[in-house]
Design a protein around this motif. Structure first.
Motif, mmCIF file in Angstrom:
data_model
loop_
_atom_site.group_PDB
_atom_site.id
_atom_site.type_symbol
_atom_site.label_atom_id
_atom_site.label_comp_id
_atom_site.label_asym_id
_atom_site.label_seq_id
_atom_site.Cartn_x
_atom_site.Cartn_y
_atom_site.Cartn_z
ATOM 1 N N MET A 262 5.876 5.963 50.064
ATOM 2 C CA MET A 262 5.736 4.566 50.478
ATOM 3 C C MET A 262 6.906 3.727 49.986
ATOM 4 O O MET A 262 7.213 2.682 50.577
ATOM 5 N N GLU A 263 7.557 4.159 48.915
ATOM 6 C CA GLU A 263 8.669 3.389 48.361
ATOM 7 C C GLU A 263 9.724 4.340 47.812
ATOM 8 O O GLU A 263 9.423 5.465 47.397
ATOM 9 N N PHE A 264 10.968 3.866 47.821
ATOM 10 C CA PHE A 264 12.094 4.627 47.290
ATOM 11 C C PHE A 264 12.968 3.698 46.462
ATOM 12 O O PHE A 264 13.525 2.728 46.988
ATOM 13 N N GLY A 265 13.067 3.961 45.163
ATOM 14 C CA GLY A 265 13.913 3.175 44.276
ATOM 15 C C GLY A 265 15.204 3.914 43.996
ATOM 16 O O GLY A 265 15.259 4.753 43.093
ATOM 17 N N LEU B 218 13.561 -1.436 48.275
ATOM 18 C CA LEU B 218 12.484 -0.717 48.968
ATOM 19 C C LEU B 218 11.492 -0.128 47.977
ATOM 20 O O LEU B 218 10.845 0.881 48.258
ATOM 21 N N PHE B 219 11.349 -0.746 46.808
ATOM 22 C CA PHE B 219 10.523 -0.162 45.762
ATOM 23 C C PHE B 219 9.793 -1.251 44.995
ATOM 24 O O PHE B 219 10.203 -2.411 44.981
ATOM 25 N N ALA B 220 8.683 -0.849 44.342
ATOM 26 C CA ALA B 220 7.928 -1.765 43.495
ATOM 27 C C ALA B 220 8.002 -1.349 42.040
ATOM 28 O O ALA B 220 8.071 -2.186 41.151
ATOM 29 N N GLY B 221 7.974 -0.041 41.775
ATOM 30 C CA GLY B 221 7.941 0.403 40.389
ATOM 31 C C GLY B 221 8.178 1.890 40.248
ATOM 32 O O GLY B 221 8.956 2.493 40.993
ATOM 33 N N GLY B 222 7.447 2.478 39.295
ATOM 34 C CA GLY B 222 7.708 3.854 38.891
ATOM 35 C C GLY B 222 7.598 4.879 40.000
ATOM 36 O O GLY B 222 8.371 5.838 40.037
ATOM 37 N N GLY C 27 13.169 8.018 44.363
ATOM 38 C CA GLY C 27 14.617 7.920 44.465
ATOM 39 C C GLY C 27 15.314 8.994 43.660
ATOM 40 O O GLY C 27 16.282 9.621 44.126
ATOM 41 N N ASP C 28 14.838 9.245 42.439
ATOM 42 C CA ASP C 28 15.430 10.298 41.608
ATOM 43 C C ASP C 28 15.215 11.675 42.224
ATOM 44 O O ASP C 28 16.063 12.560 42.112
ATOM 45 N N HIS C 29 14.073 11.853 42.893
ATOM 46 C CA HIS C 29 13.790 13.124 43.571
ATOM 47 C C HIS C 29 14.836 13.381 44.663
ATOM 48 O O HIS C 29 15.376 14.487 44.778
ATOM 49 N N LEU C 30 15.128 12.349 45.471
ATOM 50 C CA LEU C 30 16.127 12.508 46.531
ATOM 51 C C LEU C 30 17.506 12.807 45.946
ATOM 52 O O LEU C 30 18.234 13.668 46.461
ATOM 53 N N LYS C 31 17.885 12.099 44.891
ATOM 54 C CA LYS C 31 19.210 12.301 44.304
ATOM 55 C C LYS C 31 19.365 13.717 43.762
ATOM 56 O O LYS C 31 20.394 14.374 43.973
ATOM 57 N N ALA C 32 18.342 14.205 43.050
ATOM 58 C CA ALA C 32 18.421 15.561 42.510
ATOM 59 C C ALA C 32 18.460 16.590 43.629
ATOM 60 O O ALA C 32 19.208 17.570 43.565
#
Length: 869
Positions: A126-129, A136-140, A146-151
């Motif tokens: 639902m969100e990506f930080g 496009l994000f609210a919190g953790g 976002g960290d998942h996509l980067k890794a």
């Protein structure tokens, strides 16, 4: 004036600087310091003014400055260095040959390595930080995504992300004079985001639709490049939708359109992928918001492989991953059945079942067709691979969802855990990154794809201990100094907005001490996180803050949910405590509008990261991990990830992991424990200096904290676990199940029908123990039981001897299963089973016998297929 049209003008980029435009359109730059510094060196002041957004930044740069840089050999050399990294890490063909797959999945790994098309794995959230410039994000949850996509991008995984493009995103936070939170939703200028229109295979723009109660809801699809990975975002703010429908993608977690948002994400997201020719073999849903994706995927698999629903139901769950982050039932979305029906009505015809049958996938068994539809239950029921986000949360999740498998012991509920991790390159401070480059090697971060996996090279971890104490301490002091300056600047800005008196504005310019022990508490302000624990004994807390010999200062930040008045009250109590005492105001501050940019300063510059959740309500929490990799020491309740990370040489714990029924008593006990730890352990350790030098014991703990974060809690470790344990098996099963006109899936469907028809006929006689106890450790005894299988065959079931320590007269503390062998066919579907049991440990044990289906995990854990003696 009406019917205005628009056009936008960007600067003319000189040819030698052309790569800057390419770089600004891929968010890869944000986790590579050399790329960040390339932008920053153009004009640091304008870079900050632009919110560290390269596209906005480009509109601020004078044309003359660009012409000047085009002749600057030093700048051009820097640009070329970044371009070479970009070519190697983003554009070069993926080489994953160095990776070692599990032995039984070598062929699948090879297929992934040689697969040219992206999207074998679809990751829905639902969100990506990803960065503060992309709201496009609210919190953790979003930061984790976002960290998942980067890794995954670093590792070269053939993964795509799917989310929603919000016009207003999450709210901006402001406090009034009394400290009460106010919310403001700022419209995002999409022309300032690094995104482009998604295209289908023919180059046409992608537009999809989902059916709502009042007709079709249209959405455009946009793409953001995250290194090698594409993140696709759905936008319902299109002219073909009436105004009220356009609001579906206006705000993140908007209550009145939340159901429509989740339909758009799940059903619309799968349709967007299909429109682009992407048909994922594995689906990963980050929380229950995405669960509608499984329903659309069922329909797509049926059409694509020309199979019926029964067969598709053997494919989709076996190739789906569901990650839950919420340890309390009230935190999971539920919607009235009547509201959900119009959205699933079109699927009813495609799937060939009634609307009520579709809704039943997300309803408790036996509750009837009008009961609420739980998105988390839908996710769990449609996923073979289910996990919590820490070891403790895995236990909590199994207990929470055990009712789906009513006859299964809680410790066997098929929900496991993958502890979260953080993307180190995104969160490491510039000073620490330079130290790592010197001591760990220049490629410690930008390693080849084959080396981006967990476990990280133990030699690299060891070298952290070789960093000179003074170098590490001075680097940390620079980060703390930058944090203090940032806090002062932001405080002046936020109090100026409240028209604070001149005297207070002057006072704010010198608030906090650059050399004092600095403790951070920054997270969502929910009651279970107990931001007010320090206020339990105000006078004792004040004495800590106002000490002249061992000064301690606290920086608070975080948002309460707009509807959470109790969370807002926590913020107000902190503000009132600060305002009530001029001495406290010097040492305790609250920074408004917590976001990634502020988080970065805090986890770089704080000395201690404080975390006080009410156990076991913290699913994981990752801010402390981000601090750990920067040498920040954690002081936390043993909840979430800290249960796995805590050791006395790298931080402190509050309590010993107790769980209380009386919350007032718990707060009283743990607040005193917190004060004691601060007074007796944390503060003396920080100020333990010899001859005015560095705090050697503290720095040693910093190094251990950094080693722990790098080794145990990095995003590459997390994504590697998902790949080996979930993604590869799911892709392997998809290939096998859909091969040969889905022959295997069809056979599994027939097997399931047979089990459903014949299972209730199974009867088990009480097991017989062929020896008298008590036994001695090392002795063995034989157990037999007679099992009537009816028309089922012995090769279709597993008969197990189940035993464990006695917890009560009718329950076991921890069960163990030993397989029994069929030793005699007694006719008429009745068989004798036996096994030998070895007494390994002394104690009092209970035992029984059970029958489960023989097959893979999906069949073995199908609810209703377990019979006990």
């Amino acid at each position: 004036m009406t019917h205005l049209q628009t056009f936008q003008v960007f600067p003319a980029i000189p040819k030698p600087l052309g790569f800057l435009e390419v770089l600004s359109r891929n968010i890869w730059w944000c986790w590579h310091y050399d790329a960040v510094e390339l932008f920053r060196r153009i004009d640091p002041r304008l870079w900050d003014k632009a919110g560290r957004n390269p596209i906005v930044f480009s509109t601020y740069i004078p044309q003359g400055r660009l012409e000047e840089l085009a002749e600057d050999k030093s700048f051009l050399a820097h640009l070329e260095r970044v371009r070479e990294s970009y070519k190697k890490l983003v554009l070069a063909p993926m080489d994953r040959s160095l990776w070692t797959p599990p032995p039984d999945l070598t062929d699948t790994k090879s297929a992934l390595a040689n697969q040219g098309n992206e999207g074998i794995i679809a990751y829905f959230s639902m969100e990506f930080g990803i960065h503060e410039s992309i709201p496009l994000f609210a919190g953790g949850l979003g930061i984790l995504a976002g960290d998942h996509l980067k890794a995954a991008a670093d590792m070269g995984l053939p993964l795509v992300g799917v989310g929603i493009l919000y016009q207003h995103g999450y709210f901006r936070q402001f406090l009034d004079h009394d400290g009460w939170q106010q919310e403001d939703y700022i419209e995002t200028d999409f022309f300032h985001l690094p995104m482009s229109r998604a295209k289908d295979r023919l180059g046409n723009r992608v537009r999809i639709s989902v059916t709502g109660p009042e007709g079709e809801i249209y959405a455009d699809v946009w793409k953001i490049k995250v290194g090698r990975i594409s993140l696709f975002l759905l936008d319902a703010n299109v002219a073909e939708n009436p105004p009220q429908i356009r609001n579906i993608t206006s705000r993140l977690y908007a209550g009145e359109v939340r159901l429509a948002q989740e339909v758009m994400l799940g059903i619309g997201g799968m349709r967007a992928l299909a429109a682009m020719g992407i048909h994922p073999m594995a689906l990963h849903m980050n929380e229950g918001h995405c669960a509608f994706a499984t329903l659309e995927r069922l329909a797509q698999v049926m059409t694509r492989h020309q199979i019926d629903l029964k067969t598709a139901m053997e494919v989709v769950p076996r190739t789906t991953v569901f990650t839950t982050h919420t340890p309390v039932p009230a935190g999971h979305d539920e919607f009235p059945a009547a509201l959900v029906k119009p959205f699933v009505r079109p699927l009813s015809e495609r799937l060939g079942i009634t609307e009520d049958e579709i809704l039943s996938f997300g309803q408790p068994a036996g509750d009837g067709p009008d009961s609420p539809v739980s998105m988390a239950m839908l996710g769990v029921r449609m996923s073979q691979y289910c996990n919590g986000v820490s070891k403790l949360h895995g236990n909590v999740a199994r207990r929470m969802w055990a009712h789906i498998w009513p006859d299964l012991p809680e410790d066997e509920v098929p929900i496991t855990h993958v502890t979260n991790g953080v993307h180190i390159a995104s969160w490491i401070s510039h000073e620490n990154a330079l130290l790592f480059e010197r001591y760990l090697g220049p490629t410690w971060c930008d390693r080849p794809f084959g080396e981006c996996r967990y476990p990280m090279d133990s030699d690299l971890i060891r070298r952290i201990g070789e960093i000179y104490d003074e170098e590490l301490w001075r680097a940390h002091e620079m980060s703390r100094s930058r944090l203090i300056r940032t806090c002062r600047r932001l405080l002046v800005k936020q109090y100026s907005r409240r028209n604070a008196p001149t005297s207070m504005m002057e006072e704010l310019k010198s608030v906090l001490d650059q050399d004092a022990l600095t403790i951070g508490f920054s997270r969502r302000f929910a009651t279970y996180k107990r931001a007010n624990l320090l206020l339990h004994d105000p006078e004792r807390f004040r004495n800590l803050l106002t000490s002249e010999t061992h000064p301690v200062q606290f920086i608070f930040s975080g948002k309460a949910h707009p509807m959470d008045n109790e969370g807002k009250e926590l913020i107000r109590r902190l503000i009132r405590f600060v305002h009530g005492d001029p001495e406290v105001r010097r040492r305790m501050v609250f920074i408004e509008d917590y976001d990634i940019h502020m988080a970065r300063h805090l986890i770089h510059g704080c000395d201690v990261w404080l975390n006080t959740p009410r156990r076991p309500f913290e699913a994981c929490g990752t801010s402390g991990m981000k601090g750990a990799i920067n040498g920040v020491l954690n002081l936390s309740v043993l909840d979430g990830w800290w249960c796995e990370g805590y050791a006395e040489e790298r931080g402190w714990r509050i309590g010993n992991g107790e769980e209380y029924e009386d919350w007032n008593y718990q707060d009283a006990v743990e607040s005193q424990a917190l004060y004691n730890i601060l007074e007796n352990d944390v503060i003396p350790c920080f100020y333990e200096r010899r001859s005015g030098g560095v705090p050697a014991r503290w720095v040693k703990m910093m190094k251990e904290s950094m080693k722990m974060g790098m080794e145990m809690f990095c995003a590459h470790r997390m994504v590697s676990e998902y790949e080996d344990r979930f993604y590869l098996p799911a892709v392997d099963r998809y290939r096998a199940l859909t091969a040969d006109h889905a022959r295997e899936a069809g056979n599994l469907g027939e097997q399931l029908d047979r089990l459903r028809k014949l299972w209730d006929a199974i009867q088990i006689a009480p097991p017989a123990k062929h020896a008298d106890d008590p036994f001695r450790v090392g002795e063995r005894f034989r157990v037999t039981t007679e099992v009537s299988l009816g028309e089922l065959r012995p090769d279709e079931v597993e008969v197990e001897f189940y035993y464990g320590d006695m917890k009560s007269v009718d329950s076991l503390a921890a069960g163990h299963a030993e397989q029994m062998e069929m030793v005699e066919d007694r006719g008429d579907g009745t068989y004798l089973y036996a096994c030998m049991i070895t007494c390994r440990l002394s104690g009092r044990y209970g035992f029984t016998v059970r029958v489960t289906p023989r097959g893979d995990d999906w069949i073995r854990f199908e609810p209703g297929f377990i019979t006990w003696a």
